[in-house]
Design a protein around this motif. Structure first.
Motif, PDB file in Angstrom:
ATOM      1  N   PHE A  34      63.123  85.702  59.031  1.00 50.72           N
ATOM      2  CA  PHE A  34      64.559  85.594  59.245  1.00 50.72           C
ATOM      3  C   PHE A  34      65.047  84.222  58.788  1.00 50.72           C
ATOM      4  CE2 PHE A  34      62.859  88.783  61.966  1.00 50.72           C
ATOM      5  CZ  PHE A  34      63.842  89.743  62.104  1.00 50.72           C
ATOM      6  N   LEU A  35      66.327  84.159  58.433  1.00 51.46           N
ATOM      7  CA  LEU A  35      66.916  82.907  57.941  1.00 51.46           C
ATOM      8  C   LEU A  35      68.162  82.565  58.728  1.00 51.46           C
ATOM      9  CD1 LEU A  35      66.954  80.653  55.668  1.00 51.46           C
ATOM     10  CD2 LEU A  35      68.571  82.142  54.475  1.00 51.46           C
ATOM     11  N   LEU A  36      68.275  81.291  59.112  1.00 46.96           N
ATOM     12  CA  LEU A  36      69.469  80.740  59.759  1.00 46.96           C
ATOM     13  C   LEU A  36      69.989  79.592  58.903  1.00 46.96           C
ATOM     14  CD1 LEU A  36      71.404  79.873  62.138  1.00 46.96           C
ATOM     15  CD2 LEU A  36      69.467  78.590  63.042  1.00 46.96           C
ATOM     16  N   VAL A  61      71.487  84.953  59.243  1.00 50.13           N
ATOM     17  CA  VAL A  61      72.698  84.649  60.007  1.00 50.13           C
ATOM     18  C   VAL A  61      73.234  83.301  59.537  1.00 50.13           C
ATOM     19  CG1 VAL A  61      71.419  83.566  61.921  1.00 50.13           C
ATOM     20  CG2 VAL A  61      73.728  84.463  62.316  1.00 50.13           C
ATOM     21  N   VAL A  62      74.538  83.267  59.287  1.00 47.00           N
ATOM     22  CA  VAL A  62      75.214  82.035  58.872  1.00 47.00           C
ATOM     23  C   VAL A  62      76.161  81.643  60.000  1.00 47.00           C
ATOM     24  CG1 VAL A  62      76.711  80.942  57.165  1.00 47.00           C
ATOM     25  CG2 VAL A  62      75.043  82.666  56.429  1.00 47.00           C
ATOM     26  N   ILE A  63      75.925  80.470  60.566  1.00 44.94           N
ATOM     27  CA  ILE A  63      76.707  80.016  61.718  1.00 44.94           C
ATOM     28  C   ILE A  63      77.780  79.019  61.275  1.00 44.94           C
ATOM     29  CG2 ILE A  63      74.797  80.409  63.327  1.00 44.94           C
ATOM     30  CD1 ILE A  63      74.233  77.390  63.254  1.00 44.94           C
ATOM     31  N   PRO A  64      78.810  78.781  62.092  1.00 46.14           N
ATOM     32  CA  PRO A  64      79.851  77.815  61.724  1.00 46.14           C
ATOM     33  C   PRO A  64      79.299  76.392  61.618  1.00 46.14           C
ATOM     34  CG  PRO A  64      80.550  79.208  63.552  1.00 46.14           C
ATOM     35  CD  PRO A  64      79.089  79.448  63.372  1.00 46.14           C
ATOM     36  N   ASP A  65      79.978  75.554  60.842  1.00 46.33           N
ATOM     37  CA  ASP A  65      79.569  74.164  60.663  1.00 46.33           C
ATOM     38  C   ASP A  65      79.982  73.313  61.859  1.00 46.33           C
ATOM     39  OD1 ASP A  65      78.737  74.614  57.946  1.00 46.33           O
ATOM     40  OD2 ASP A  65      80.846  74.665  57.409  1.00 46.33           O
ATOM     41  N   GLN A  80      70.951  87.447  68.807  1.00 48.52           N
ATOM     42  CA  GLN A  80      71.384  88.813  68.528  1.00 48.52           C
ATOM     43  C   GLN A  80      70.904  89.267  67.156  1.00 48.52           C
ATOM     44  OE1 GLN A  80      73.335  90.621  71.056  1.00 48.52           O
ATOM     45  NE2 GLN A  80      72.239  92.133  69.815  1.00 48.52           N
ATOM     46  N   MET A  81      70.978  88.380  66.154  1.00 43.52           N
ATOM     47  CA  MET A  81      70.484  88.709  64.820  1.00 43.52           C
ATOM     48  C   MET A  81      68.994  89.006  64.856  1.00 43.52           C
ATOM     49  SD  MET A  81      68.657  87.268  61.981  1.00 43.52           S
ATOM     50  CE  MET A  81      68.742  85.490  62.205  1.00 43.52           C
ATOM     51  N   LEU A  82      68.234  88.196  65.577  1.00 41.26           N
ATOM     52  CA  LEU A  82      66.800  88.430  65.689  1.00 41.26           C
ATOM     53  C   LEU A  82      66.514  89.763  66.374  1.00 41.26           C
ATOM     54  CD1 LEU A  82      65.710  84.831  66.751  1.00 41.26           C
ATOM     55  CD2 LEU A  82      65.198  85.920  64.565  1.00 41.26           C
ATOM     56  N   SER A  83      67.239  90.039  67.442  1.00 40.05           N
ATOM     57  CA  SER A  83      67.025  91.277  68.193  1.00 40.05           C
ATOM     58  C   SER A  83      67.401  92.497  67.351  1.00 40.05           C
ATOM     59  CB  SER A  83      67.844  91.243  69.480  1.00 40.05           C
ATOM     60  OG  SER A  83      67.603  92.388  70.261  1.00 40.05           O
ATOM     61  N   SER A  91      57.152  87.086  64.342  1.00 39.98           N
ATOM     62  CA  SER A  91      58.194  86.818  63.354  1.00 39.98           C
ATOM     63  C   SER A  91      58.311  85.324  63.077  1.00 39.98           C
ATOM     64  CB  SER A  91      59.532  87.377  63.841  1.00 39.98           C
ATOM     65  OG  SER A  91      59.472  88.774  63.975  1.00 39.98           O
ATOM     66  N   LEU A  92      59.081  85.016  62.050  1.00 42.76           N
ATOM     67  CA  LEU A  92      59.316  83.634  61.630  1.00 42.76           C
ATOM     68  C   LEU A  92      60.805  83.436  61.403  1.00 42.76           C
ATOM     69  CD1 LEU A  92      58.202  80.846  60.422  1.00 42.76           C
ATOM     70  CD2 LEU A  92      58.387  81.989  58.186  1.00 42.76           C
ATOM     71  N   LEU A  93      61.343  82.314  61.889  1.00 40.05           N
ATOM     72  CA  LEU A  93      62.731  81.925  61.614  1.00 40.05           C
ATOM     73  C   LEU A  93      62.721  80.690  60.726  1.00 40.05           C
ATOM     74  CD1 LEU A  93      65.794  82.310  62.113  1.00 40.05           C
ATOM     75  CD2 LEU A  93      65.543  80.761  64.081  1.00 40.05           C
ATOM     76  N   ILE A  94      63.395  80.771  59.584  1.00 40.68           N
ATOM     77  CA  ILE A  94      63.550  79.625  58.683  1.00 40.68           C
ATOM     78  C   ILE A  94      64.946  79.058  58.888  1.00 40.68           C
ATOM     79  CG2 ILE A  94      63.657  78.884  56.275  1.00 40.68           C
ATOM     80  CD1 ILE A  94      61.772  81.200  55.589  1.00 40.68           C
ATOM     81  N   THR A  95      65.057  77.749  59.095  1.00 43.67           N
ATOM     82  CA  THR A  95      66.365  77.116  59.206  1.00 43.67           C
ATOM     83  C   THR A  95      66.617  76.290  57.951  1.00 43.67           C
ATOM     84  OG1 THR A  95      65.545  75.117  60.339  1.00 43.67           O
ATOM     85  CG2 THR A  95      66.157  76.988  61.711  1.00 43.67           C
ATOM     86  N   LEU A  96      67.783  76.491  57.358  1.00 45.04           N
ATOM     87  CA  LEU A  96      68.204  75.792  56.152  1.00 45.04           C
ATOM     88  C   LEU A  96      69.488  75.044  56.457  1.00 45.04           C
ATOM     89  CD1 LEU A  96      67.906  75.475  52.940  1.00 45.04           C
ATOM     90  CD2 LEU A  96      69.563  77.367  52.834  1.00 45.04           C
ATOM     91  N   GLY A  97      69.440  73.714  56.428  1.00 37.61           N
ATOM     92  CA  GLY A  97      70.661  72.953  56.701  1.00 37.61           C
ATOM     93  C   GLY A  97      70.365  71.577  57.249  1.00 37.61           C
ATOM     94  N   GLY A  98      71.383  70.987  57.840  1.00 32.79           N
ATOM     95  CA  GLY A  98      71.256  69.646  58.397  1.00 32.79           C
ATOM     96  C   GLY A  98      70.725  69.659  59.816  1.00 32.79           C
TER      97      GLY A  98
END
Length: 356
Positions: A34-36, A61-65, A80-83, A91-98
């Motif tokens: 999964f990607l956040l 899932v793309v969250i607000p800045d 909720q996205m994961l569920s 599972s694996l969650l990848i976070t891309l961002g600051g």
């Protein structure tokens, strides 16, 4: 891909980001990655990894800045996205961002089904030298910075310094404040090296080498005290005042970048270091003028001193109802668990307001 730091740090410099991600996610079942990301990071940075095998829009899932969105309602969207996507404990969650999505994503992963693995891909200078490293995860709560969270090391932190080319000047400058902090708590030699770097017109090739050095400094403190019981508290220099400035600015709807708040906080804590530990006043003034030239001045009146002090009383480093500061006898000479009277804290705020 090769280790940048010690084996325990899980931080890697990447040669080919897509290839290196695919190498790591090959260990996870199909459909379980999964990607956040946050809106701006997704817009400017996702293109570098969009061809990665194993990623899917249905599991993204793309969250607000913004740090004001580092809150419970945002993390609920991630859970909720994961569920909905059928995530399980393998599972694996990848976070891309600051720093914000790295903190929030790490906390989401650490708490979903009592914990799944996560990878941080920090895209800002601040996240590369600080926020994504060291296992701190969390969200803001009740108007307080990082009030809810856990320690949990990422499976990997992938550093690709070409992301720095996507940053605007304020975000480059914000991250540089944490690098300055690393210099202050590490050595005078490191400070001398950093202060001549032209952050207003940064040479990105030179900056990449400075980033690697800064990560090594943070890792030095983290590896010696993973859960922040002792020497890792040195990394909080500038943050007791800084988090109070940041929280007040958020309350007043004039949010400031984290690194700017830390820079303002370092000026106050250097003055407190002078009062409590004899840090040389000429050096306080020299550094204060240097930081002011880069970060400007945070405006607040004397009527805000009480509010700022109250915010400091909620700091997580506090013990026995007393505010704990990390202070300096000199550059590279740290004293943790320092305390100050309310009057001394007010003196530091008064100094900050009037030294310019």
């Amino acid at each position: 891909m090769f280790p940048l730091l010690s084996k325990e740090s899980n931080v890697f410099i990447v040669d080919d980001l897509t290839k290196d991600i695919e190498h790591l996610i090959g260990n996870f079942p199909n459909g379980k990655v999964f990607l956040l990301s946050d809106k701006e990071s997704y817009k400017h940075c996702f293109s570098k990894i969009e061809d990665t095998a194993g990623l899917s829009p249905e599991r993204t899932v793309v969250i607000p800045d913004g740090d004001h969105n580092k809150k419970l309602s945002t993390i609920e969207k991630v859970w909720q996205m994961l569920s909905n996507g059928g995530a399980d404990r393998k599972s694996l969650l990848i976070t891309l961002g600051g720093g914000m999505p790295c903190d929030l994503g790490g906390f989401a992963a650490s708490t979903f089904k009592r914990g799944i693995q996560f990878i941080n891909i920090p895209t800002t200078l601040l996240a590369q030298v600080d926020a994504s490293i060291g296992g701190k995860t969390g969200i803001n709560f009740g108007g307080l910075k990082n009030e809810i969270g856990v320690f949990n090391q990422a499976t990997a932190v992938l550093i690709d310094t070409t992301f720095l080319e996507t940053l605007d000047q304020p975000n480059i400058i914000s991250g540089f404040a944490e690098m300055i902090k690393h210099a202050f708590i590490f050595s005078a030699e490191r400070w001398e090296q950093l202060k001549v770097f032209d952050i207003a017109n940064p040479n990105l090739d030179e900056l990449k080498d400075l980033v690697a050095d800064s990560i090594r400094i943070k890792d030095h403190f983290v590896q010696n005290d993973p859960l922040e019981n002792h020497i890792r508290k040195a990394l909080n220099f500038g943050h007791t005042f800084g988090h109070a400035f940041e929280s007040m600015a958020m309350y007043e709807d004039r949010a400031i970048l984290h690194g700017y708040a830390v820079a303002f906080g370092m000026i106050c804590e250097l003055y407190l270091s002078h009062i409590r530990l004899g840090f040389p006043m000429p050096k306080v003034m020299e550094i204060a003028e240097y930081l002011e030239a880069i970060y400007g001045h945070f405006e607040f009146g004397k009527d805000k001193f009480e509010e700022l002090y109250k915010l400091m009383t909620h700091d997580k480093k506090n013990e026995a109802n007393k505010i704990n500061f990390t202070l300096l006898e000199g550059i590279g000479k740290i004293q943790i668990n320092c305390q100050a009277t309310k009057e001394e804290v007010f003196d530091a705020l008064y100094f900050y307001n009037n030294f310019k």
